[in-house]
Write a protein that holds these residues in place. Structure first.
Motif, PDB file in Angstrom:
ATOM      1  N   THR A 194       0.343   1.260   1.291  1.00 32.21           N
ATOM      2  CA  THR A 194       0.746   2.625   1.421  1.00 32.21           C
ATOM      3  C   THR A 194      -0.165   3.320   2.679  1.00 32.21           C
ATOM      4  O   THR A 194      -1.430   2.877   2.612  1.00 32.21           O
ATOM      5  N   VAL A 198      -0.087   9.464   3.583  1.00 32.37           N
ATOM      6  CA  VAL A 198       0.803   9.405   2.488  1.00 32.37           C
ATOM      7  C   VAL A 198      -0.135   9.845   1.187  1.00 32.37           C
ATOM      8  O   VAL A 198       0.122  10.900   0.462  1.00 32.37           O
ATOM      9  N   LEU A 199      -1.251   9.118   1.017  1.00 32.86           N
ATOM     10  CA  LEU A 199      -1.957   9.240  -0.206  1.00 32.86           C
ATOM     11  C   LEU A 199      -2.963  10.391   0.203  1.00 32.86           C
ATOM     12  O   LEU A 199      -3.457  11.024  -0.910  1.00 32.86           O
ATOM     13  N   SER A 202      -0.490  13.307  -1.387  1.00 33.78           N
ATOM     14  CA  SER A 202      -0.579  13.336  -2.843  1.00 33.78           C
ATOM     15  C   SER A 202      -1.888  13.545  -3.302  1.00 33.78           C
ATOM     16  O   SER A 202      -1.889  13.846  -4.590  1.00 33.78           O
ATOM     17  N   ARG A 308      -0.916   0.701  -3.214  1.00 35.14           N
ATOM     18  CA  ARG A 308      -0.571   1.902  -4.031  1.00 35.14           C
ATOM     19  C   ARG A 308      -1.241   1.892  -5.590  1.00 35.14           C
ATOM     20  O   ARG A 308      -1.269   0.977  -6.041  1.00 35.14           O
ATOM     21  N   GLN A 313       4.922   7.565  -5.275  1.00 36.24           N
ATOM     22  CA  GLN A 313       4.957   8.372  -4.119  1.00 36.24           C
ATOM     23  C   GLN A 313       5.894   7.776  -3.239  1.00 36.24           C
ATOM     24  O   GLN A 313       6.615   8.404  -2.375  1.00 36.24           O
ATOM     25  N   ASP A 479       4.474  17.881  -5.988  1.00 36.84           N
ATOM     26  CA  ASP A 479       4.656  16.488  -4.953  1.00 36.84           C
ATOM     27  C   ASP A 479       5.494  16.848  -4.053  1.00 36.84           C
ATOM     28  O   ASP A 479       5.147  16.340  -2.821  1.00 36.84           O
ATOM     29  N   HIS A 483       4.267  16.729   0.020  1.00 36.54           N
ATOM     30  CA  HIS A 483       4.704  16.049   1.291  1.00 36.54           C
ATOM     31  C   HIS A 483       5.258  16.815   2.300  1.00 36.54           C
ATOM     32  O   HIS A 483       5.356  16.371   3.383  1.00 36.54           O
TER      33      HIS A 483
END
Length: 744
Positions: A194, A198-199, A202, A308, A313, A479, A483
């Motif tokens: 990932t 993205v992380l 989150s 991940r 996600q 969430d 994003h």
């Protein structure tokens, strides 16, 4: 265990019969001291009724600790009396005093055993023995083994062998049937690698950490909260001299363990003198360690990625496409099964805490203004052990409760969350999890994120205690909002109105510049908390800011109140005409730790029974047919061409029916062949003793029926798919007790 009730009047009278020493043996001060000791001892023997329970009632742990402390005080006082008599040279009464001391020690020993049984350490050896029997059988039969075994393995990594793979495959197949097919979910399969962005959105890059300590001399790393947890549990279970006050302190530490700051955790470790468990060396102060495995994407190493830590996600970032695929209708659910990775600091407890594991996760997207569920009635009448936060905070145990009652009274936040709790209960119990060792525990306030509406864990009891195996959470809209903000792509849903509506909307606009100056690195958490306010909270804040210019505001993720001034946030209600409502859906998330469920299933399914000779115990896994690794075995009774040919016919028919099976033509006794397959949980055994009819044996009852050879595949398929039960088969076909019997 028999608890010997203390008899103060008997011991006191024994002491009263001790003659007072003569003036030539003991001077008056000694005699006075002896009398004082007797008065002190008599007082110490006058226990209040709260120190122990009356017949028919279970005493509390605190009462048992007080009773033991009082008995031990009596032992100490009597021992001092004996020493004084001996020092004074008294010849009479010493024997009686010694006998009284022995009786007191017996009473203290009984109180200690009662306390030991109450705190659970009395069963520790039995739990360990049972666990070892299960693990030995699982490894010997190749359900799972440590990975890279010939290189001495790596902690937290395991390989599934043939029967283990089959059990896991069957559990996942049933999960798909029970959830994905039943709810018409959209299944996706996203990459394990990932991108960092993205992380970051989150919160995993910043917050996905555990606190770690190091052995100051060897550098060995340990998870700080595990060391403190183990210390407190060990003291509670094994230190019978622990005062009720100290026991209460240790219990409080265990209750708030997840909420301790690094400084508080370090202070506790220092105060209790906790050292490295392997070397007894001192430990460093706790510091955060990110649990994600970092990697790079591409040859330059400039694009940072992570393995991940969860599968969710991938679903969130695909929401927009999934929403359109579903015809822009809510509610809908997306599901994913896949590997997740967490670089555990100190993996332990076998399959329960590993570095690579399988998750099965569901993200159910729902309108935040309507969290009812059309199928809630299907589960409303289920009754099972629930452990809401009020029972936890009052020190009580989980209680049986009907799901409809929990939802109607608001214990469970909404119908959709309640529906999934009910479905999880049905899934686990149909797999073979013992209902009496399954409970649903509500998260305490200190465990929940500020954005969560409600969270429950399905916990299964095994030899390691209560283990969280499924988390069921209402994560609100956090969430998708996170994003949306990070990517710039709105992840929203639409409700079109038949006529335009005038609506009044809450508008919260944080001033990121002013918040950044005031809170620096904590700015993001303060902004998130402000934006997550309900309408009432926001309007109350607005009124306070207008009247006073500032207000205290609790930020759960910081664990403290902060001061918000008028220039830091703008709050207003705006009216406007709208043709549609645009909103961010809430998410109900059931997340399943498949490895943990499977390990608990192994323990719940395991039992032993004596062999026919009763000289040894035989291991059996009572897997329900739906998850058994092999559905049936086929045994020709003796080496015989006719029987072998019949077995080959059965082999083809079972294969065509999609039934996993084993053909065993070894020359060992039929009883030993039964025992060998019982040990890997095969539910049915077919014994071929003619060319036209065979016997089918059921594993746990060991009962047999006679069935035509052309019906075997159909009968076994119906049994393993749950279309019929063994009782149905026994009713339809004649029972059979062959000459071979069970020769285990």
């Amino acid at each position: 265990m028999v608890f010997m009730r203390f008899r103060p009047q008997l011991i006191a009278s024994s002491l009263c019969r001790v003659p007072k020493p003569s003036r030539t043996l003991a001077p008056p001060p000694l005699a006075a001291a002896a009398a004082a000791r007797r008065r002190s001892l008599a007082a110490s023997l006058s226990f209040s009724s709260s120190s122990y329970s009356m017949a028919g009632a279970e005493p509390s742990e605190d009462a048992l600790r007080r009773a033991l402390a009082e008995r031990q005080a009596a032992v100490d006082a009597q021992a001092e009396a004996v020493r004084s008599l001996k020092a004074a040279g008294a010849k009479e009464g010493v024997d009686a005093a010694v006998e009284a001391l022995k009786a007191l020690k017996i009473e203290a020993g009984a109180a200690a055993r009662r306390l030991q049984a109450s705190v659970g350490s009395g069963g520790g050896a039995a739990r360990e023995e049972m666990r070892q029997a299960v693990v030995n059988t699982l490894e010997r039969k190749l359900f799972y083994i440590p990975s890279f075994k010939i290189y001495r393995g790596v902690a937290g990594l395991y390989d599934y062998g043939p029967p283990g793979c089959a059990v896991k495959s069957n559990v996942l197949a049933f999960w798909r049937q029970h959830f994905v097919l039943e709810e018409n979910m959209l299944e996706v399969d996203c990459p394990c690698v990932t991108p960092e962005v993205v992380l970051k959105a989150s919160g995993h890059v910043e917050k996905f950490t555990d606190l770690m300590v190091k052995d100051e001399k060897t550098g060995t790393c340990y998870r700080a909260d595990h060391l403190l947890k183990d210390f407190c549990k060990d003291k509670l279970e094994k230190d019978l001299t622990l005062s009720p006050e100290m026991a209460g302190e240790f219990k409080h530490v265990l209750a708030v363990l997840d909420d301790l700051s690094p400084e508080e955790l370090g202070a506790k470790i220092k105060d209790y003198g906790i050292v490295s468990p392997d070397t007894k060396n001192p430990l460093s102060a706790p510091y955060p360690f990110n649990l994600m495995f970092q990697t790079s994407i591409g040859p330059t190493g400039l694009s940072v990625g992570y393995m991940r830590p969860e599968t969710a996600q991938g679903i969130f970032v695909n929401f927009k496409d999934l929403y359109y695929y579903n015809g822009q209708k809510l509610p809908f659910a997306a599901a994913q099964i896949g590997q997740a990775f967490r670089n555990e600091i100190s993996p332990r407890q076998g399959l329960l805490r590993v570095r690579e594991f399988t998750l099965a996760e569901i993200e159910h997207f729902v309108d935040p203004e309507d969290k009812s569920h059309p199928k809630f009635a299907d589960v409303a009448d289920l009754e099972f052990l629930m452990f809401p936060r009020e029972l936890q905070l009052s020190g009580e145990s989980a209680k049986l409760r009907k799901l409809s009652e929990a939802v109607s009274k608001g214990t469970v936040n909404n119908e959709t969350l309640g529906y999934f709790i009910g479905r999880v209960y049905l899934f686990l119990t149909r797999l073979g999890i013992d209902k009496s060792r399954l409970r649903f525990r509500q998260h305490l306030p200190n465990e929940m994120a500020h954005y969560a509406a409600d969270c429950w864990d399905a916990e299964i009891e095994c030899s390691y205690g209560w283990i969280e195996c499924v988390g069921i959470a209402d994560r609100s809209a956090y969430d998708l909002k996170a994003h949306s903000e990070k990517s710039g792509v709105p992840l929203v849903a639409h409700e079109k109105f038949s006529k335009p509506r005038e609506v009044e909307k809450l508008v919260i606009v944080p001033s990121k510049k002013d918040l950044g100056l005031a809170f620096k690195g904590n700015q993001k958490m303060v902004v998130e908390a402000l934006e997550a306010m309900s309408e009432k909270e926001a309007m109350d804040m607005k009124a306070t800011l207008e009247s006073k210019g500032e207000t205290n505001f609790q930020v759960c993720t910081l664990g403290k109140d902060v001061v918000i001034t008028k220039k830091m946030v703008s709050i207003s209600m705006e009216k406007k005409m709208e043709h549609q409502r645009v909103f961010t859906p809430s998410v109900i998330e059931p997340s399943f730790g498949i490895g943990r469920i499977i390990y608990c299933l192994f323990e719940h399914s395991f039992y032993t029974r004596p062999s026919k000779s009763e000289e040894e115990q035989l291991n059996v896994f009572r897997f329900p047919p739906i998850v058994a690794p092999i559905k049936c075995t086929v045994f020709p009774l003796v080496k015989n061409q006719e029987f072998d040919n019949a077995a080959k016919v059965l082999d083809k028919e079972l294969t065509a029916a999609g039934i996993s099976h084993i053909i065993d033509t070894t020359g060992i006794s039929i009883g030993r062949r039964y025992a060998r397959t019982d040990e890997i949980g095969v539910p049915f055994a077919v014994t071929v003793d003619s060319a036209t009819e065979v016997t089918i044996r059921e594993r746990d009852s060991k009962q047999q029926v006679r069935v035509g050879i052309d019906e075997v595949a159909s009968v076994v398929k119906q049994l393993t798919e749950g279309q019929s039960t063994w009782t149905d088969v026994e009713f339809k076909y004649p029972s059979h007790i062959g000459p071979q019997g069970d020769q285990e």
